[in-house]
Scaffold this active site. Structure first.
Site, short mmCIF file in Angstrom:
data_model
loop_
_atom_site.label_atom_id
_atom_site.label_comp_id
_atom_site.label_asym_id
_atom_site.label_seq_id
_atom_site.Cartn_x
_atom_site.Cartn_y
_atom_site.Cartn_z
N ASN A 169 -3.46 -2.22 3.95
CA ASN A 169 -4.55 -1.30 3.66
C ASN A 169 -5.89 -1.83 4.16
O ASN A 169 -6.75 -1.08 4.61
CB ASN A 169 -4.64 -1.06 2.15
CG ASN A 169 -5.80 -0.19 1.75
OD1 ASN A 169 -5.77 1.02 1.95
ND2 ASN A 169 -6.84 -0.80 1.20
N ASP A 233 -11.38 -1.69 4.76
CA ASP A 233 -10.20 -0.85 4.99
C ASP A 233 -9.98 -0.62 6.48
O ASP A 233 -10.93 -0.38 7.24
CB ASP A 233 -10.39 0.51 4.32
CG ASP A 233 -10.30 0.44 2.81
OD1 ASP A 233 -10.32 -0.68 2.26
OD2 ASP A 233 -10.22 1.50 2.17
N ASP A 263 1.41 -3.56 -0.65
CA ASP A 263 0.23 -3.59 -1.50
C ASP A 263 -0.58 -2.31 -1.32
O ASP A 263 -0.72 -1.79 -0.21
CB ASP A 263 -0.63 -4.80 -1.11
CG ASP A 263 -1.87 -4.96 -1.95
OD1 ASP A 263 -1.73 -5.24 -3.15
OD2 ASP A 263 -2.98 -4.77 -1.41
N HIS A 267 -3.38 3.90 -1.12
CA HIS A 267 -4.78 3.86 -0.70
C HIS A 267 -4.96 3.76 0.81
O HIS A 267 -6.03 3.39 1.28
CB HIS A 267 -5.50 2.70 -1.39
CG HIS A 267 -5.67 2.91 -2.86
ND1 HIS A 267 -6.53 3.84 -3.39
CD2 HIS A 267 -5.05 2.32 -3.93
CE1 HIS A 267 -6.47 3.81 -4.71
NE2 HIS A 267 -5.57 2.91 -5.06
N GLU A 307 3.66 -0.61 -4.17
CA GLU A 307 2.75 -0.61 -5.32
C GLU A 307 2.03 0.73 -5.32
O GLU A 307 1.05 0.92 -4.61
CB GLU A 307 1.74 -1.75 -5.23
CG GLU A 307 0.81 -1.80 -6.43
CD GLU A 307 -0.49 -2.54 -6.18
OE1 GLU A 307 -1.03 -3.11 -7.14
OE2 GLU A 307 -0.99 -2.53 -5.03
#
Length: 564
Positions: A169, A233, A263, A267, A307
Site C-alpha cells: 500500500n 501511498d 498489509d 486501503h 488484512e
C-alpha cells in the site's frame, strides 16, 4: 528448493442460495491501520451481535471443508538473537524452529505449528518494518537473502510453511522511488505516488484509516500518506506500479515463500473517509484479483491472507472472489476473547455458519477462514483477560478448535502481556524469565513481561498444567483429528449458558467440541438431537475427571472436551 504445496480443497457443491451481502456478522474492530498508528482495542466485554441474515439453505450431503494449518506470527526483532547484538534475526528463527515444530510427529515437546507468518523482514528505517525501502532484500539487522533461503529450507524439512508480510500500500519516505518522485516533478516515477497538486485534488479530507489528514507537505506539494507521513501511498492507478508489485510478489514466490500476509489490503484505493463504498471496494478487489492471477503463474497454491480490518462479513467477502484465500476474522477474535472473559456462551457457531455460507458462495467453496485472538496491532490477549490463565486456556481452546487457519501471536502461548503503545505489545519473546537464555532479545526494555510477570518457555516446558502445555495439547488434537483440522462448523445448543458447544464436520468425520467456560463444574445433555445419533464417547479432554454417564456429560471447571 522443493516448493511446499498447500492442501487443496475438495470440489463441493455450493450449499447456499444467493442472498444479499449482510454486514455486522460479528462485533469487531473498526478502522484498522498499520504501525505506528494507534488502534482502537477490541472491547472483550462486548457480547456478540447475531447476524440479521437468512439461514443457509440445506446442505447436499457434502460439506465445504476448510483444510487448515496452524500459523505462528513472528516479529523477528523480538524472537531470538543468534549473534548477541540484542536484536532477533533469521538465524535465531532457524535455531528455534524445533520449538515450533521439530518435524517428528512422535515427539510432544514442540508446539506443533505447521506455518509461520513473518512480520516485515525488508529493509526499513523503522523498528517495525512497515515502511519498506527495498522490496527485494532482507533487513540487515535480520541477516541476508542466503539466511532467508536457509530458513525456508530448514522450515521445509519440518513441514512448516512460511508466509511473509507484503506491504504494498505504501513505501517509506526513504525509499529511492519516493525520494526521486519528491525531488523532481518531471521524473518518470513522479506519479508512482499520489501528489494532490499534480492530480488537481484539494489536500483535504480525513484518512480512511482514522489517522487524521492523509496529506503531507513536501517541497511545496502534498503527497498522500493514509497511515502516517513516513508512509507515502503508492499510486495503483499507475499500471507500472501494479506491474512492479506483481514482480516483487513473484520474486519471493520463486525464492520459495509459501504465500503472503497482505498489509492494509482494503486501503489500496480507500484513502479518504469519503472513498468508502462499493465502487472503491470493487477497485481494490480488481487489483487483488490481478495480483492473484499473476502469483498463480508461479505458484497457484500460494496462500494469500488479507488484512481487511472490518467487522462486516460483507466487506471481507468480495476479497475472497479469486483474490485472497482468507481474510483475518477480527470480529471472531474479539468474540472469542469476550466469551472467555465473561465465561458465557455467545453462540459463535450460529454466526459462523452464516458467515461461512456467504464466503463459500462468493469464493466458489475455496475460502479458508483466518482466525486469531490478537496480533501485533492489538493489546495482548492475556492483558485483555486481566492476566487470568484459566481464561487464556479457554480462549486458546476455542481458537484451536475453530475452522480455518488459526494464527498464534508469538508469546501468546506462554501468556505474554502487553498494551499500547505498539512497542509494548511487541516486547521480546521470553525464553526464560531467569535471563539464562543466551538468545534473549533486548532491543526493547521489558515493561509488561519482566521478572516473574510471565513464566518463560523454559519454565513452562516441563509443567503439564502450564498455558504452553495447553497450547501444545490443543494443537496436537487438531493435527490428529480430521474433523478439527478440516471440518466446517455447526451450532449445537448446550442448554447451559456457561458452556459453549459446536459440531465440527468433514465429509467423513464429525466431532462435538464442548467448553466449560466457567470456574464451576457443569453438566450438559448430549442426547440425540434433530434425528441424529447422540455423542457418547470422550475422544479428548483437557481434564481427566470429565465423564459421560449415559447422555449426561460432566465437565470440570475450565475444561475442553471433544466427543464422538
Amino acid at each position: 528448493m522443493v516448493h511446499k504445496k498447500r492442501s487443496t480443497r475438495k470440489a463441493v457443491p455450493l450449499w447456499l442460495a444467493s442472498f444479499a451481502l449482510a454486514g455486522g456478522l460479528l462485533a469487531g474492530c473498526s478502522g484498522g491501520a498499520t504501525p505506528p498508528q494507534e488502534e482502537a482495542v477490541p472491547k472483550a466485554t462486548q457480547e456478540t451481535k447475531q447476524p440479521d441474515i437468512p439461514a443457509p439453505a440445506p446442505q447436499e450431503n457434502k460439506v465445504d471443508e476448510q483444510p487448515s494449518d496452524v500459523y505462528y506470527e513472528i516479529f523477528v526483532r523480538s524472537f531470538y538473537d543468534s549473534d548477541g547484538d540484542g536484536i532477533g534475526d533469521l538465524k535465531g528463527v532457524i535455531e528455534k524452529l524445533d520449538y515450533l515444530n521439530d518435524g517428528n510427529p512422535d515427539t510432544s515437546d514442540d508446539l506443533g505449528v505447521t506455518g509461520i507468518w513473518l512480520m516485515p523482514i525488508n529493509p526499513s528505517p523503522s523498528y517495525h518494518g512497515y515502511d519498506v525501502t527495498d522490496y527485494r532484500s532482507i533487513h540487515p539487522d535480520y541477516g541476508t537473502l542466503e539466511d532467508f533461503k536457509t530458513l525456508l529450507a530448514e522450515a521445509d524439512k519440518r513441514g512448516i510453511k512460511i508466509i511473509m508480510d507484503l506491504v504494498v500500500n505504501h513505501t517509506s519516505t526513504e525509499h529511492p522511488w519516493f525520494k526521486e518522485s519528491a525531488a523532481d516533478q518531471a521524473s518518470t516515477i513522479r506519479d508512482w505516488y499520489i501528489w494532490a497538486e499534480d492530480q488537481g485534488k484539494a489536500p483535504s479530507g480525513s484518512s480512511a484509516a482514522g489517522s487524521g489528514s492523509p496529506w503531507h507537505e513536501m517541497n511545496g506539494a502534498h503527497y498522500m500518506g493514509t497511515f502516517w507521513g513516513g508512509m507515502p501511498d503508492l499510486n495503483f492507478d499507475n499500471p507500472k506500479v501494479r506491474e512492479e508489485m506483481k514482480d516483487i510478489g513473484k520474486f519471493w514466490l520463486e525464492l520459495g515463500v509459501d504465500g503472503f500476509r497482505i498489509d492494509a489490503a482494503k486501503h489500496i484505493y480507500e484513502d479518504l473517509m469519503s472513498d468508502k463504498g462499493e465502487a472503491t471496494t470493487a477497485k481494490n478487489t480488481a487489483w487483488w484479483q490481478e495480483f492473484r492471477t499473476s502469483m498463480n503463474e508461479v505458484d497457484p497454491d500460494a496462500y494469500i491472507v488479507g488484512e481487511i480490518w472490518d467487522n462486516s462479513a460483507a466487506v471481507i467477502a468480495p476479497y475472497l472472489d479469486n483474490a485472497f484465500d482468507s481474510g483475518f476474522n477480527f470480529g471472531l477474535g474479539e468474540s472469542i476473547v469476550g466469551a472467555a472473559l465473561n465465561e458465557k456462551d455467545n453462540n459463535l457457531a450460529f454466526t459462523l455458519e452464516r458467515m461461512y455460507g456467504l464466503f463459500s458462495q462468493v469464493s466458489g467453496g475455496k475460502f479458508t477462514d483466518a482466525t486469531f485472538l490478537t496480533n501485533h496491532d492489538m493489546n495482548r490477549v492475556m492483558s485483555q483477560l486481566n492476566n487470568d490463565e484459566n481464561h487464556a486456556k479457554m480462549a486458546a481452546g476455542i481458537l484451536l478448535t475453530m475452522p480455518g487457519n488459526p494464527f498464534i501471536y508469538y508469546g501468546e502461548e506462554i501468556g505474554m502481556k502487553g498494551a499500547k503503545p505498539d512497542e509494548q505489545i511487541r516486547e521480546p519473546m521470553i525464553w526464560s524469565n531467569t535471563g539464562s537464555d543466551k538468545g534473549q532479545t533486548t532491543w526493547e526494555p521489558l515493561k509488561h513481561n519482566r521478572g516473574d510477570a510471565v513464566q518463560g518457555v523454559e519454565q513452562q516446558m516441563g509443567d503439564a498444567n502450564s498455558l504452553l502445555s495447553r497450547y501444545r495439547t490443543l494443537i496436537s488434537w487438531r493435527n490428529e483429528m480430521p474433523a478439527l483440522q478440516n471440518g466446517t462448523i455447526e451450532s449445537y445448543a448446550s442448554g447451559n449458558a456457561q458452556v459453549m458447544a459446536y459440531v465440527r464436520r468433514t465429509n467423513d468425520n464429525q466431532a462435538l467440541v464442548v467448553h466449560n467456560l466457567s470456574g464451576k463444574e457443569q453438566t450438559v445433555d448430549v442426547a440425540s438431537k434433530n434425528g441424529e445419533s447422540g455423542f457418547s464417547s470422550l475422544l479428548r479432554t483437557t481434564d481427566d475427571s470429565a465423564a459421560v454417564n449415559g447422555s449426561s456429560l460432566t465437565l470440570p471447571p475450565y475444561t475442553t472436551v471433544v466427543m464422538e
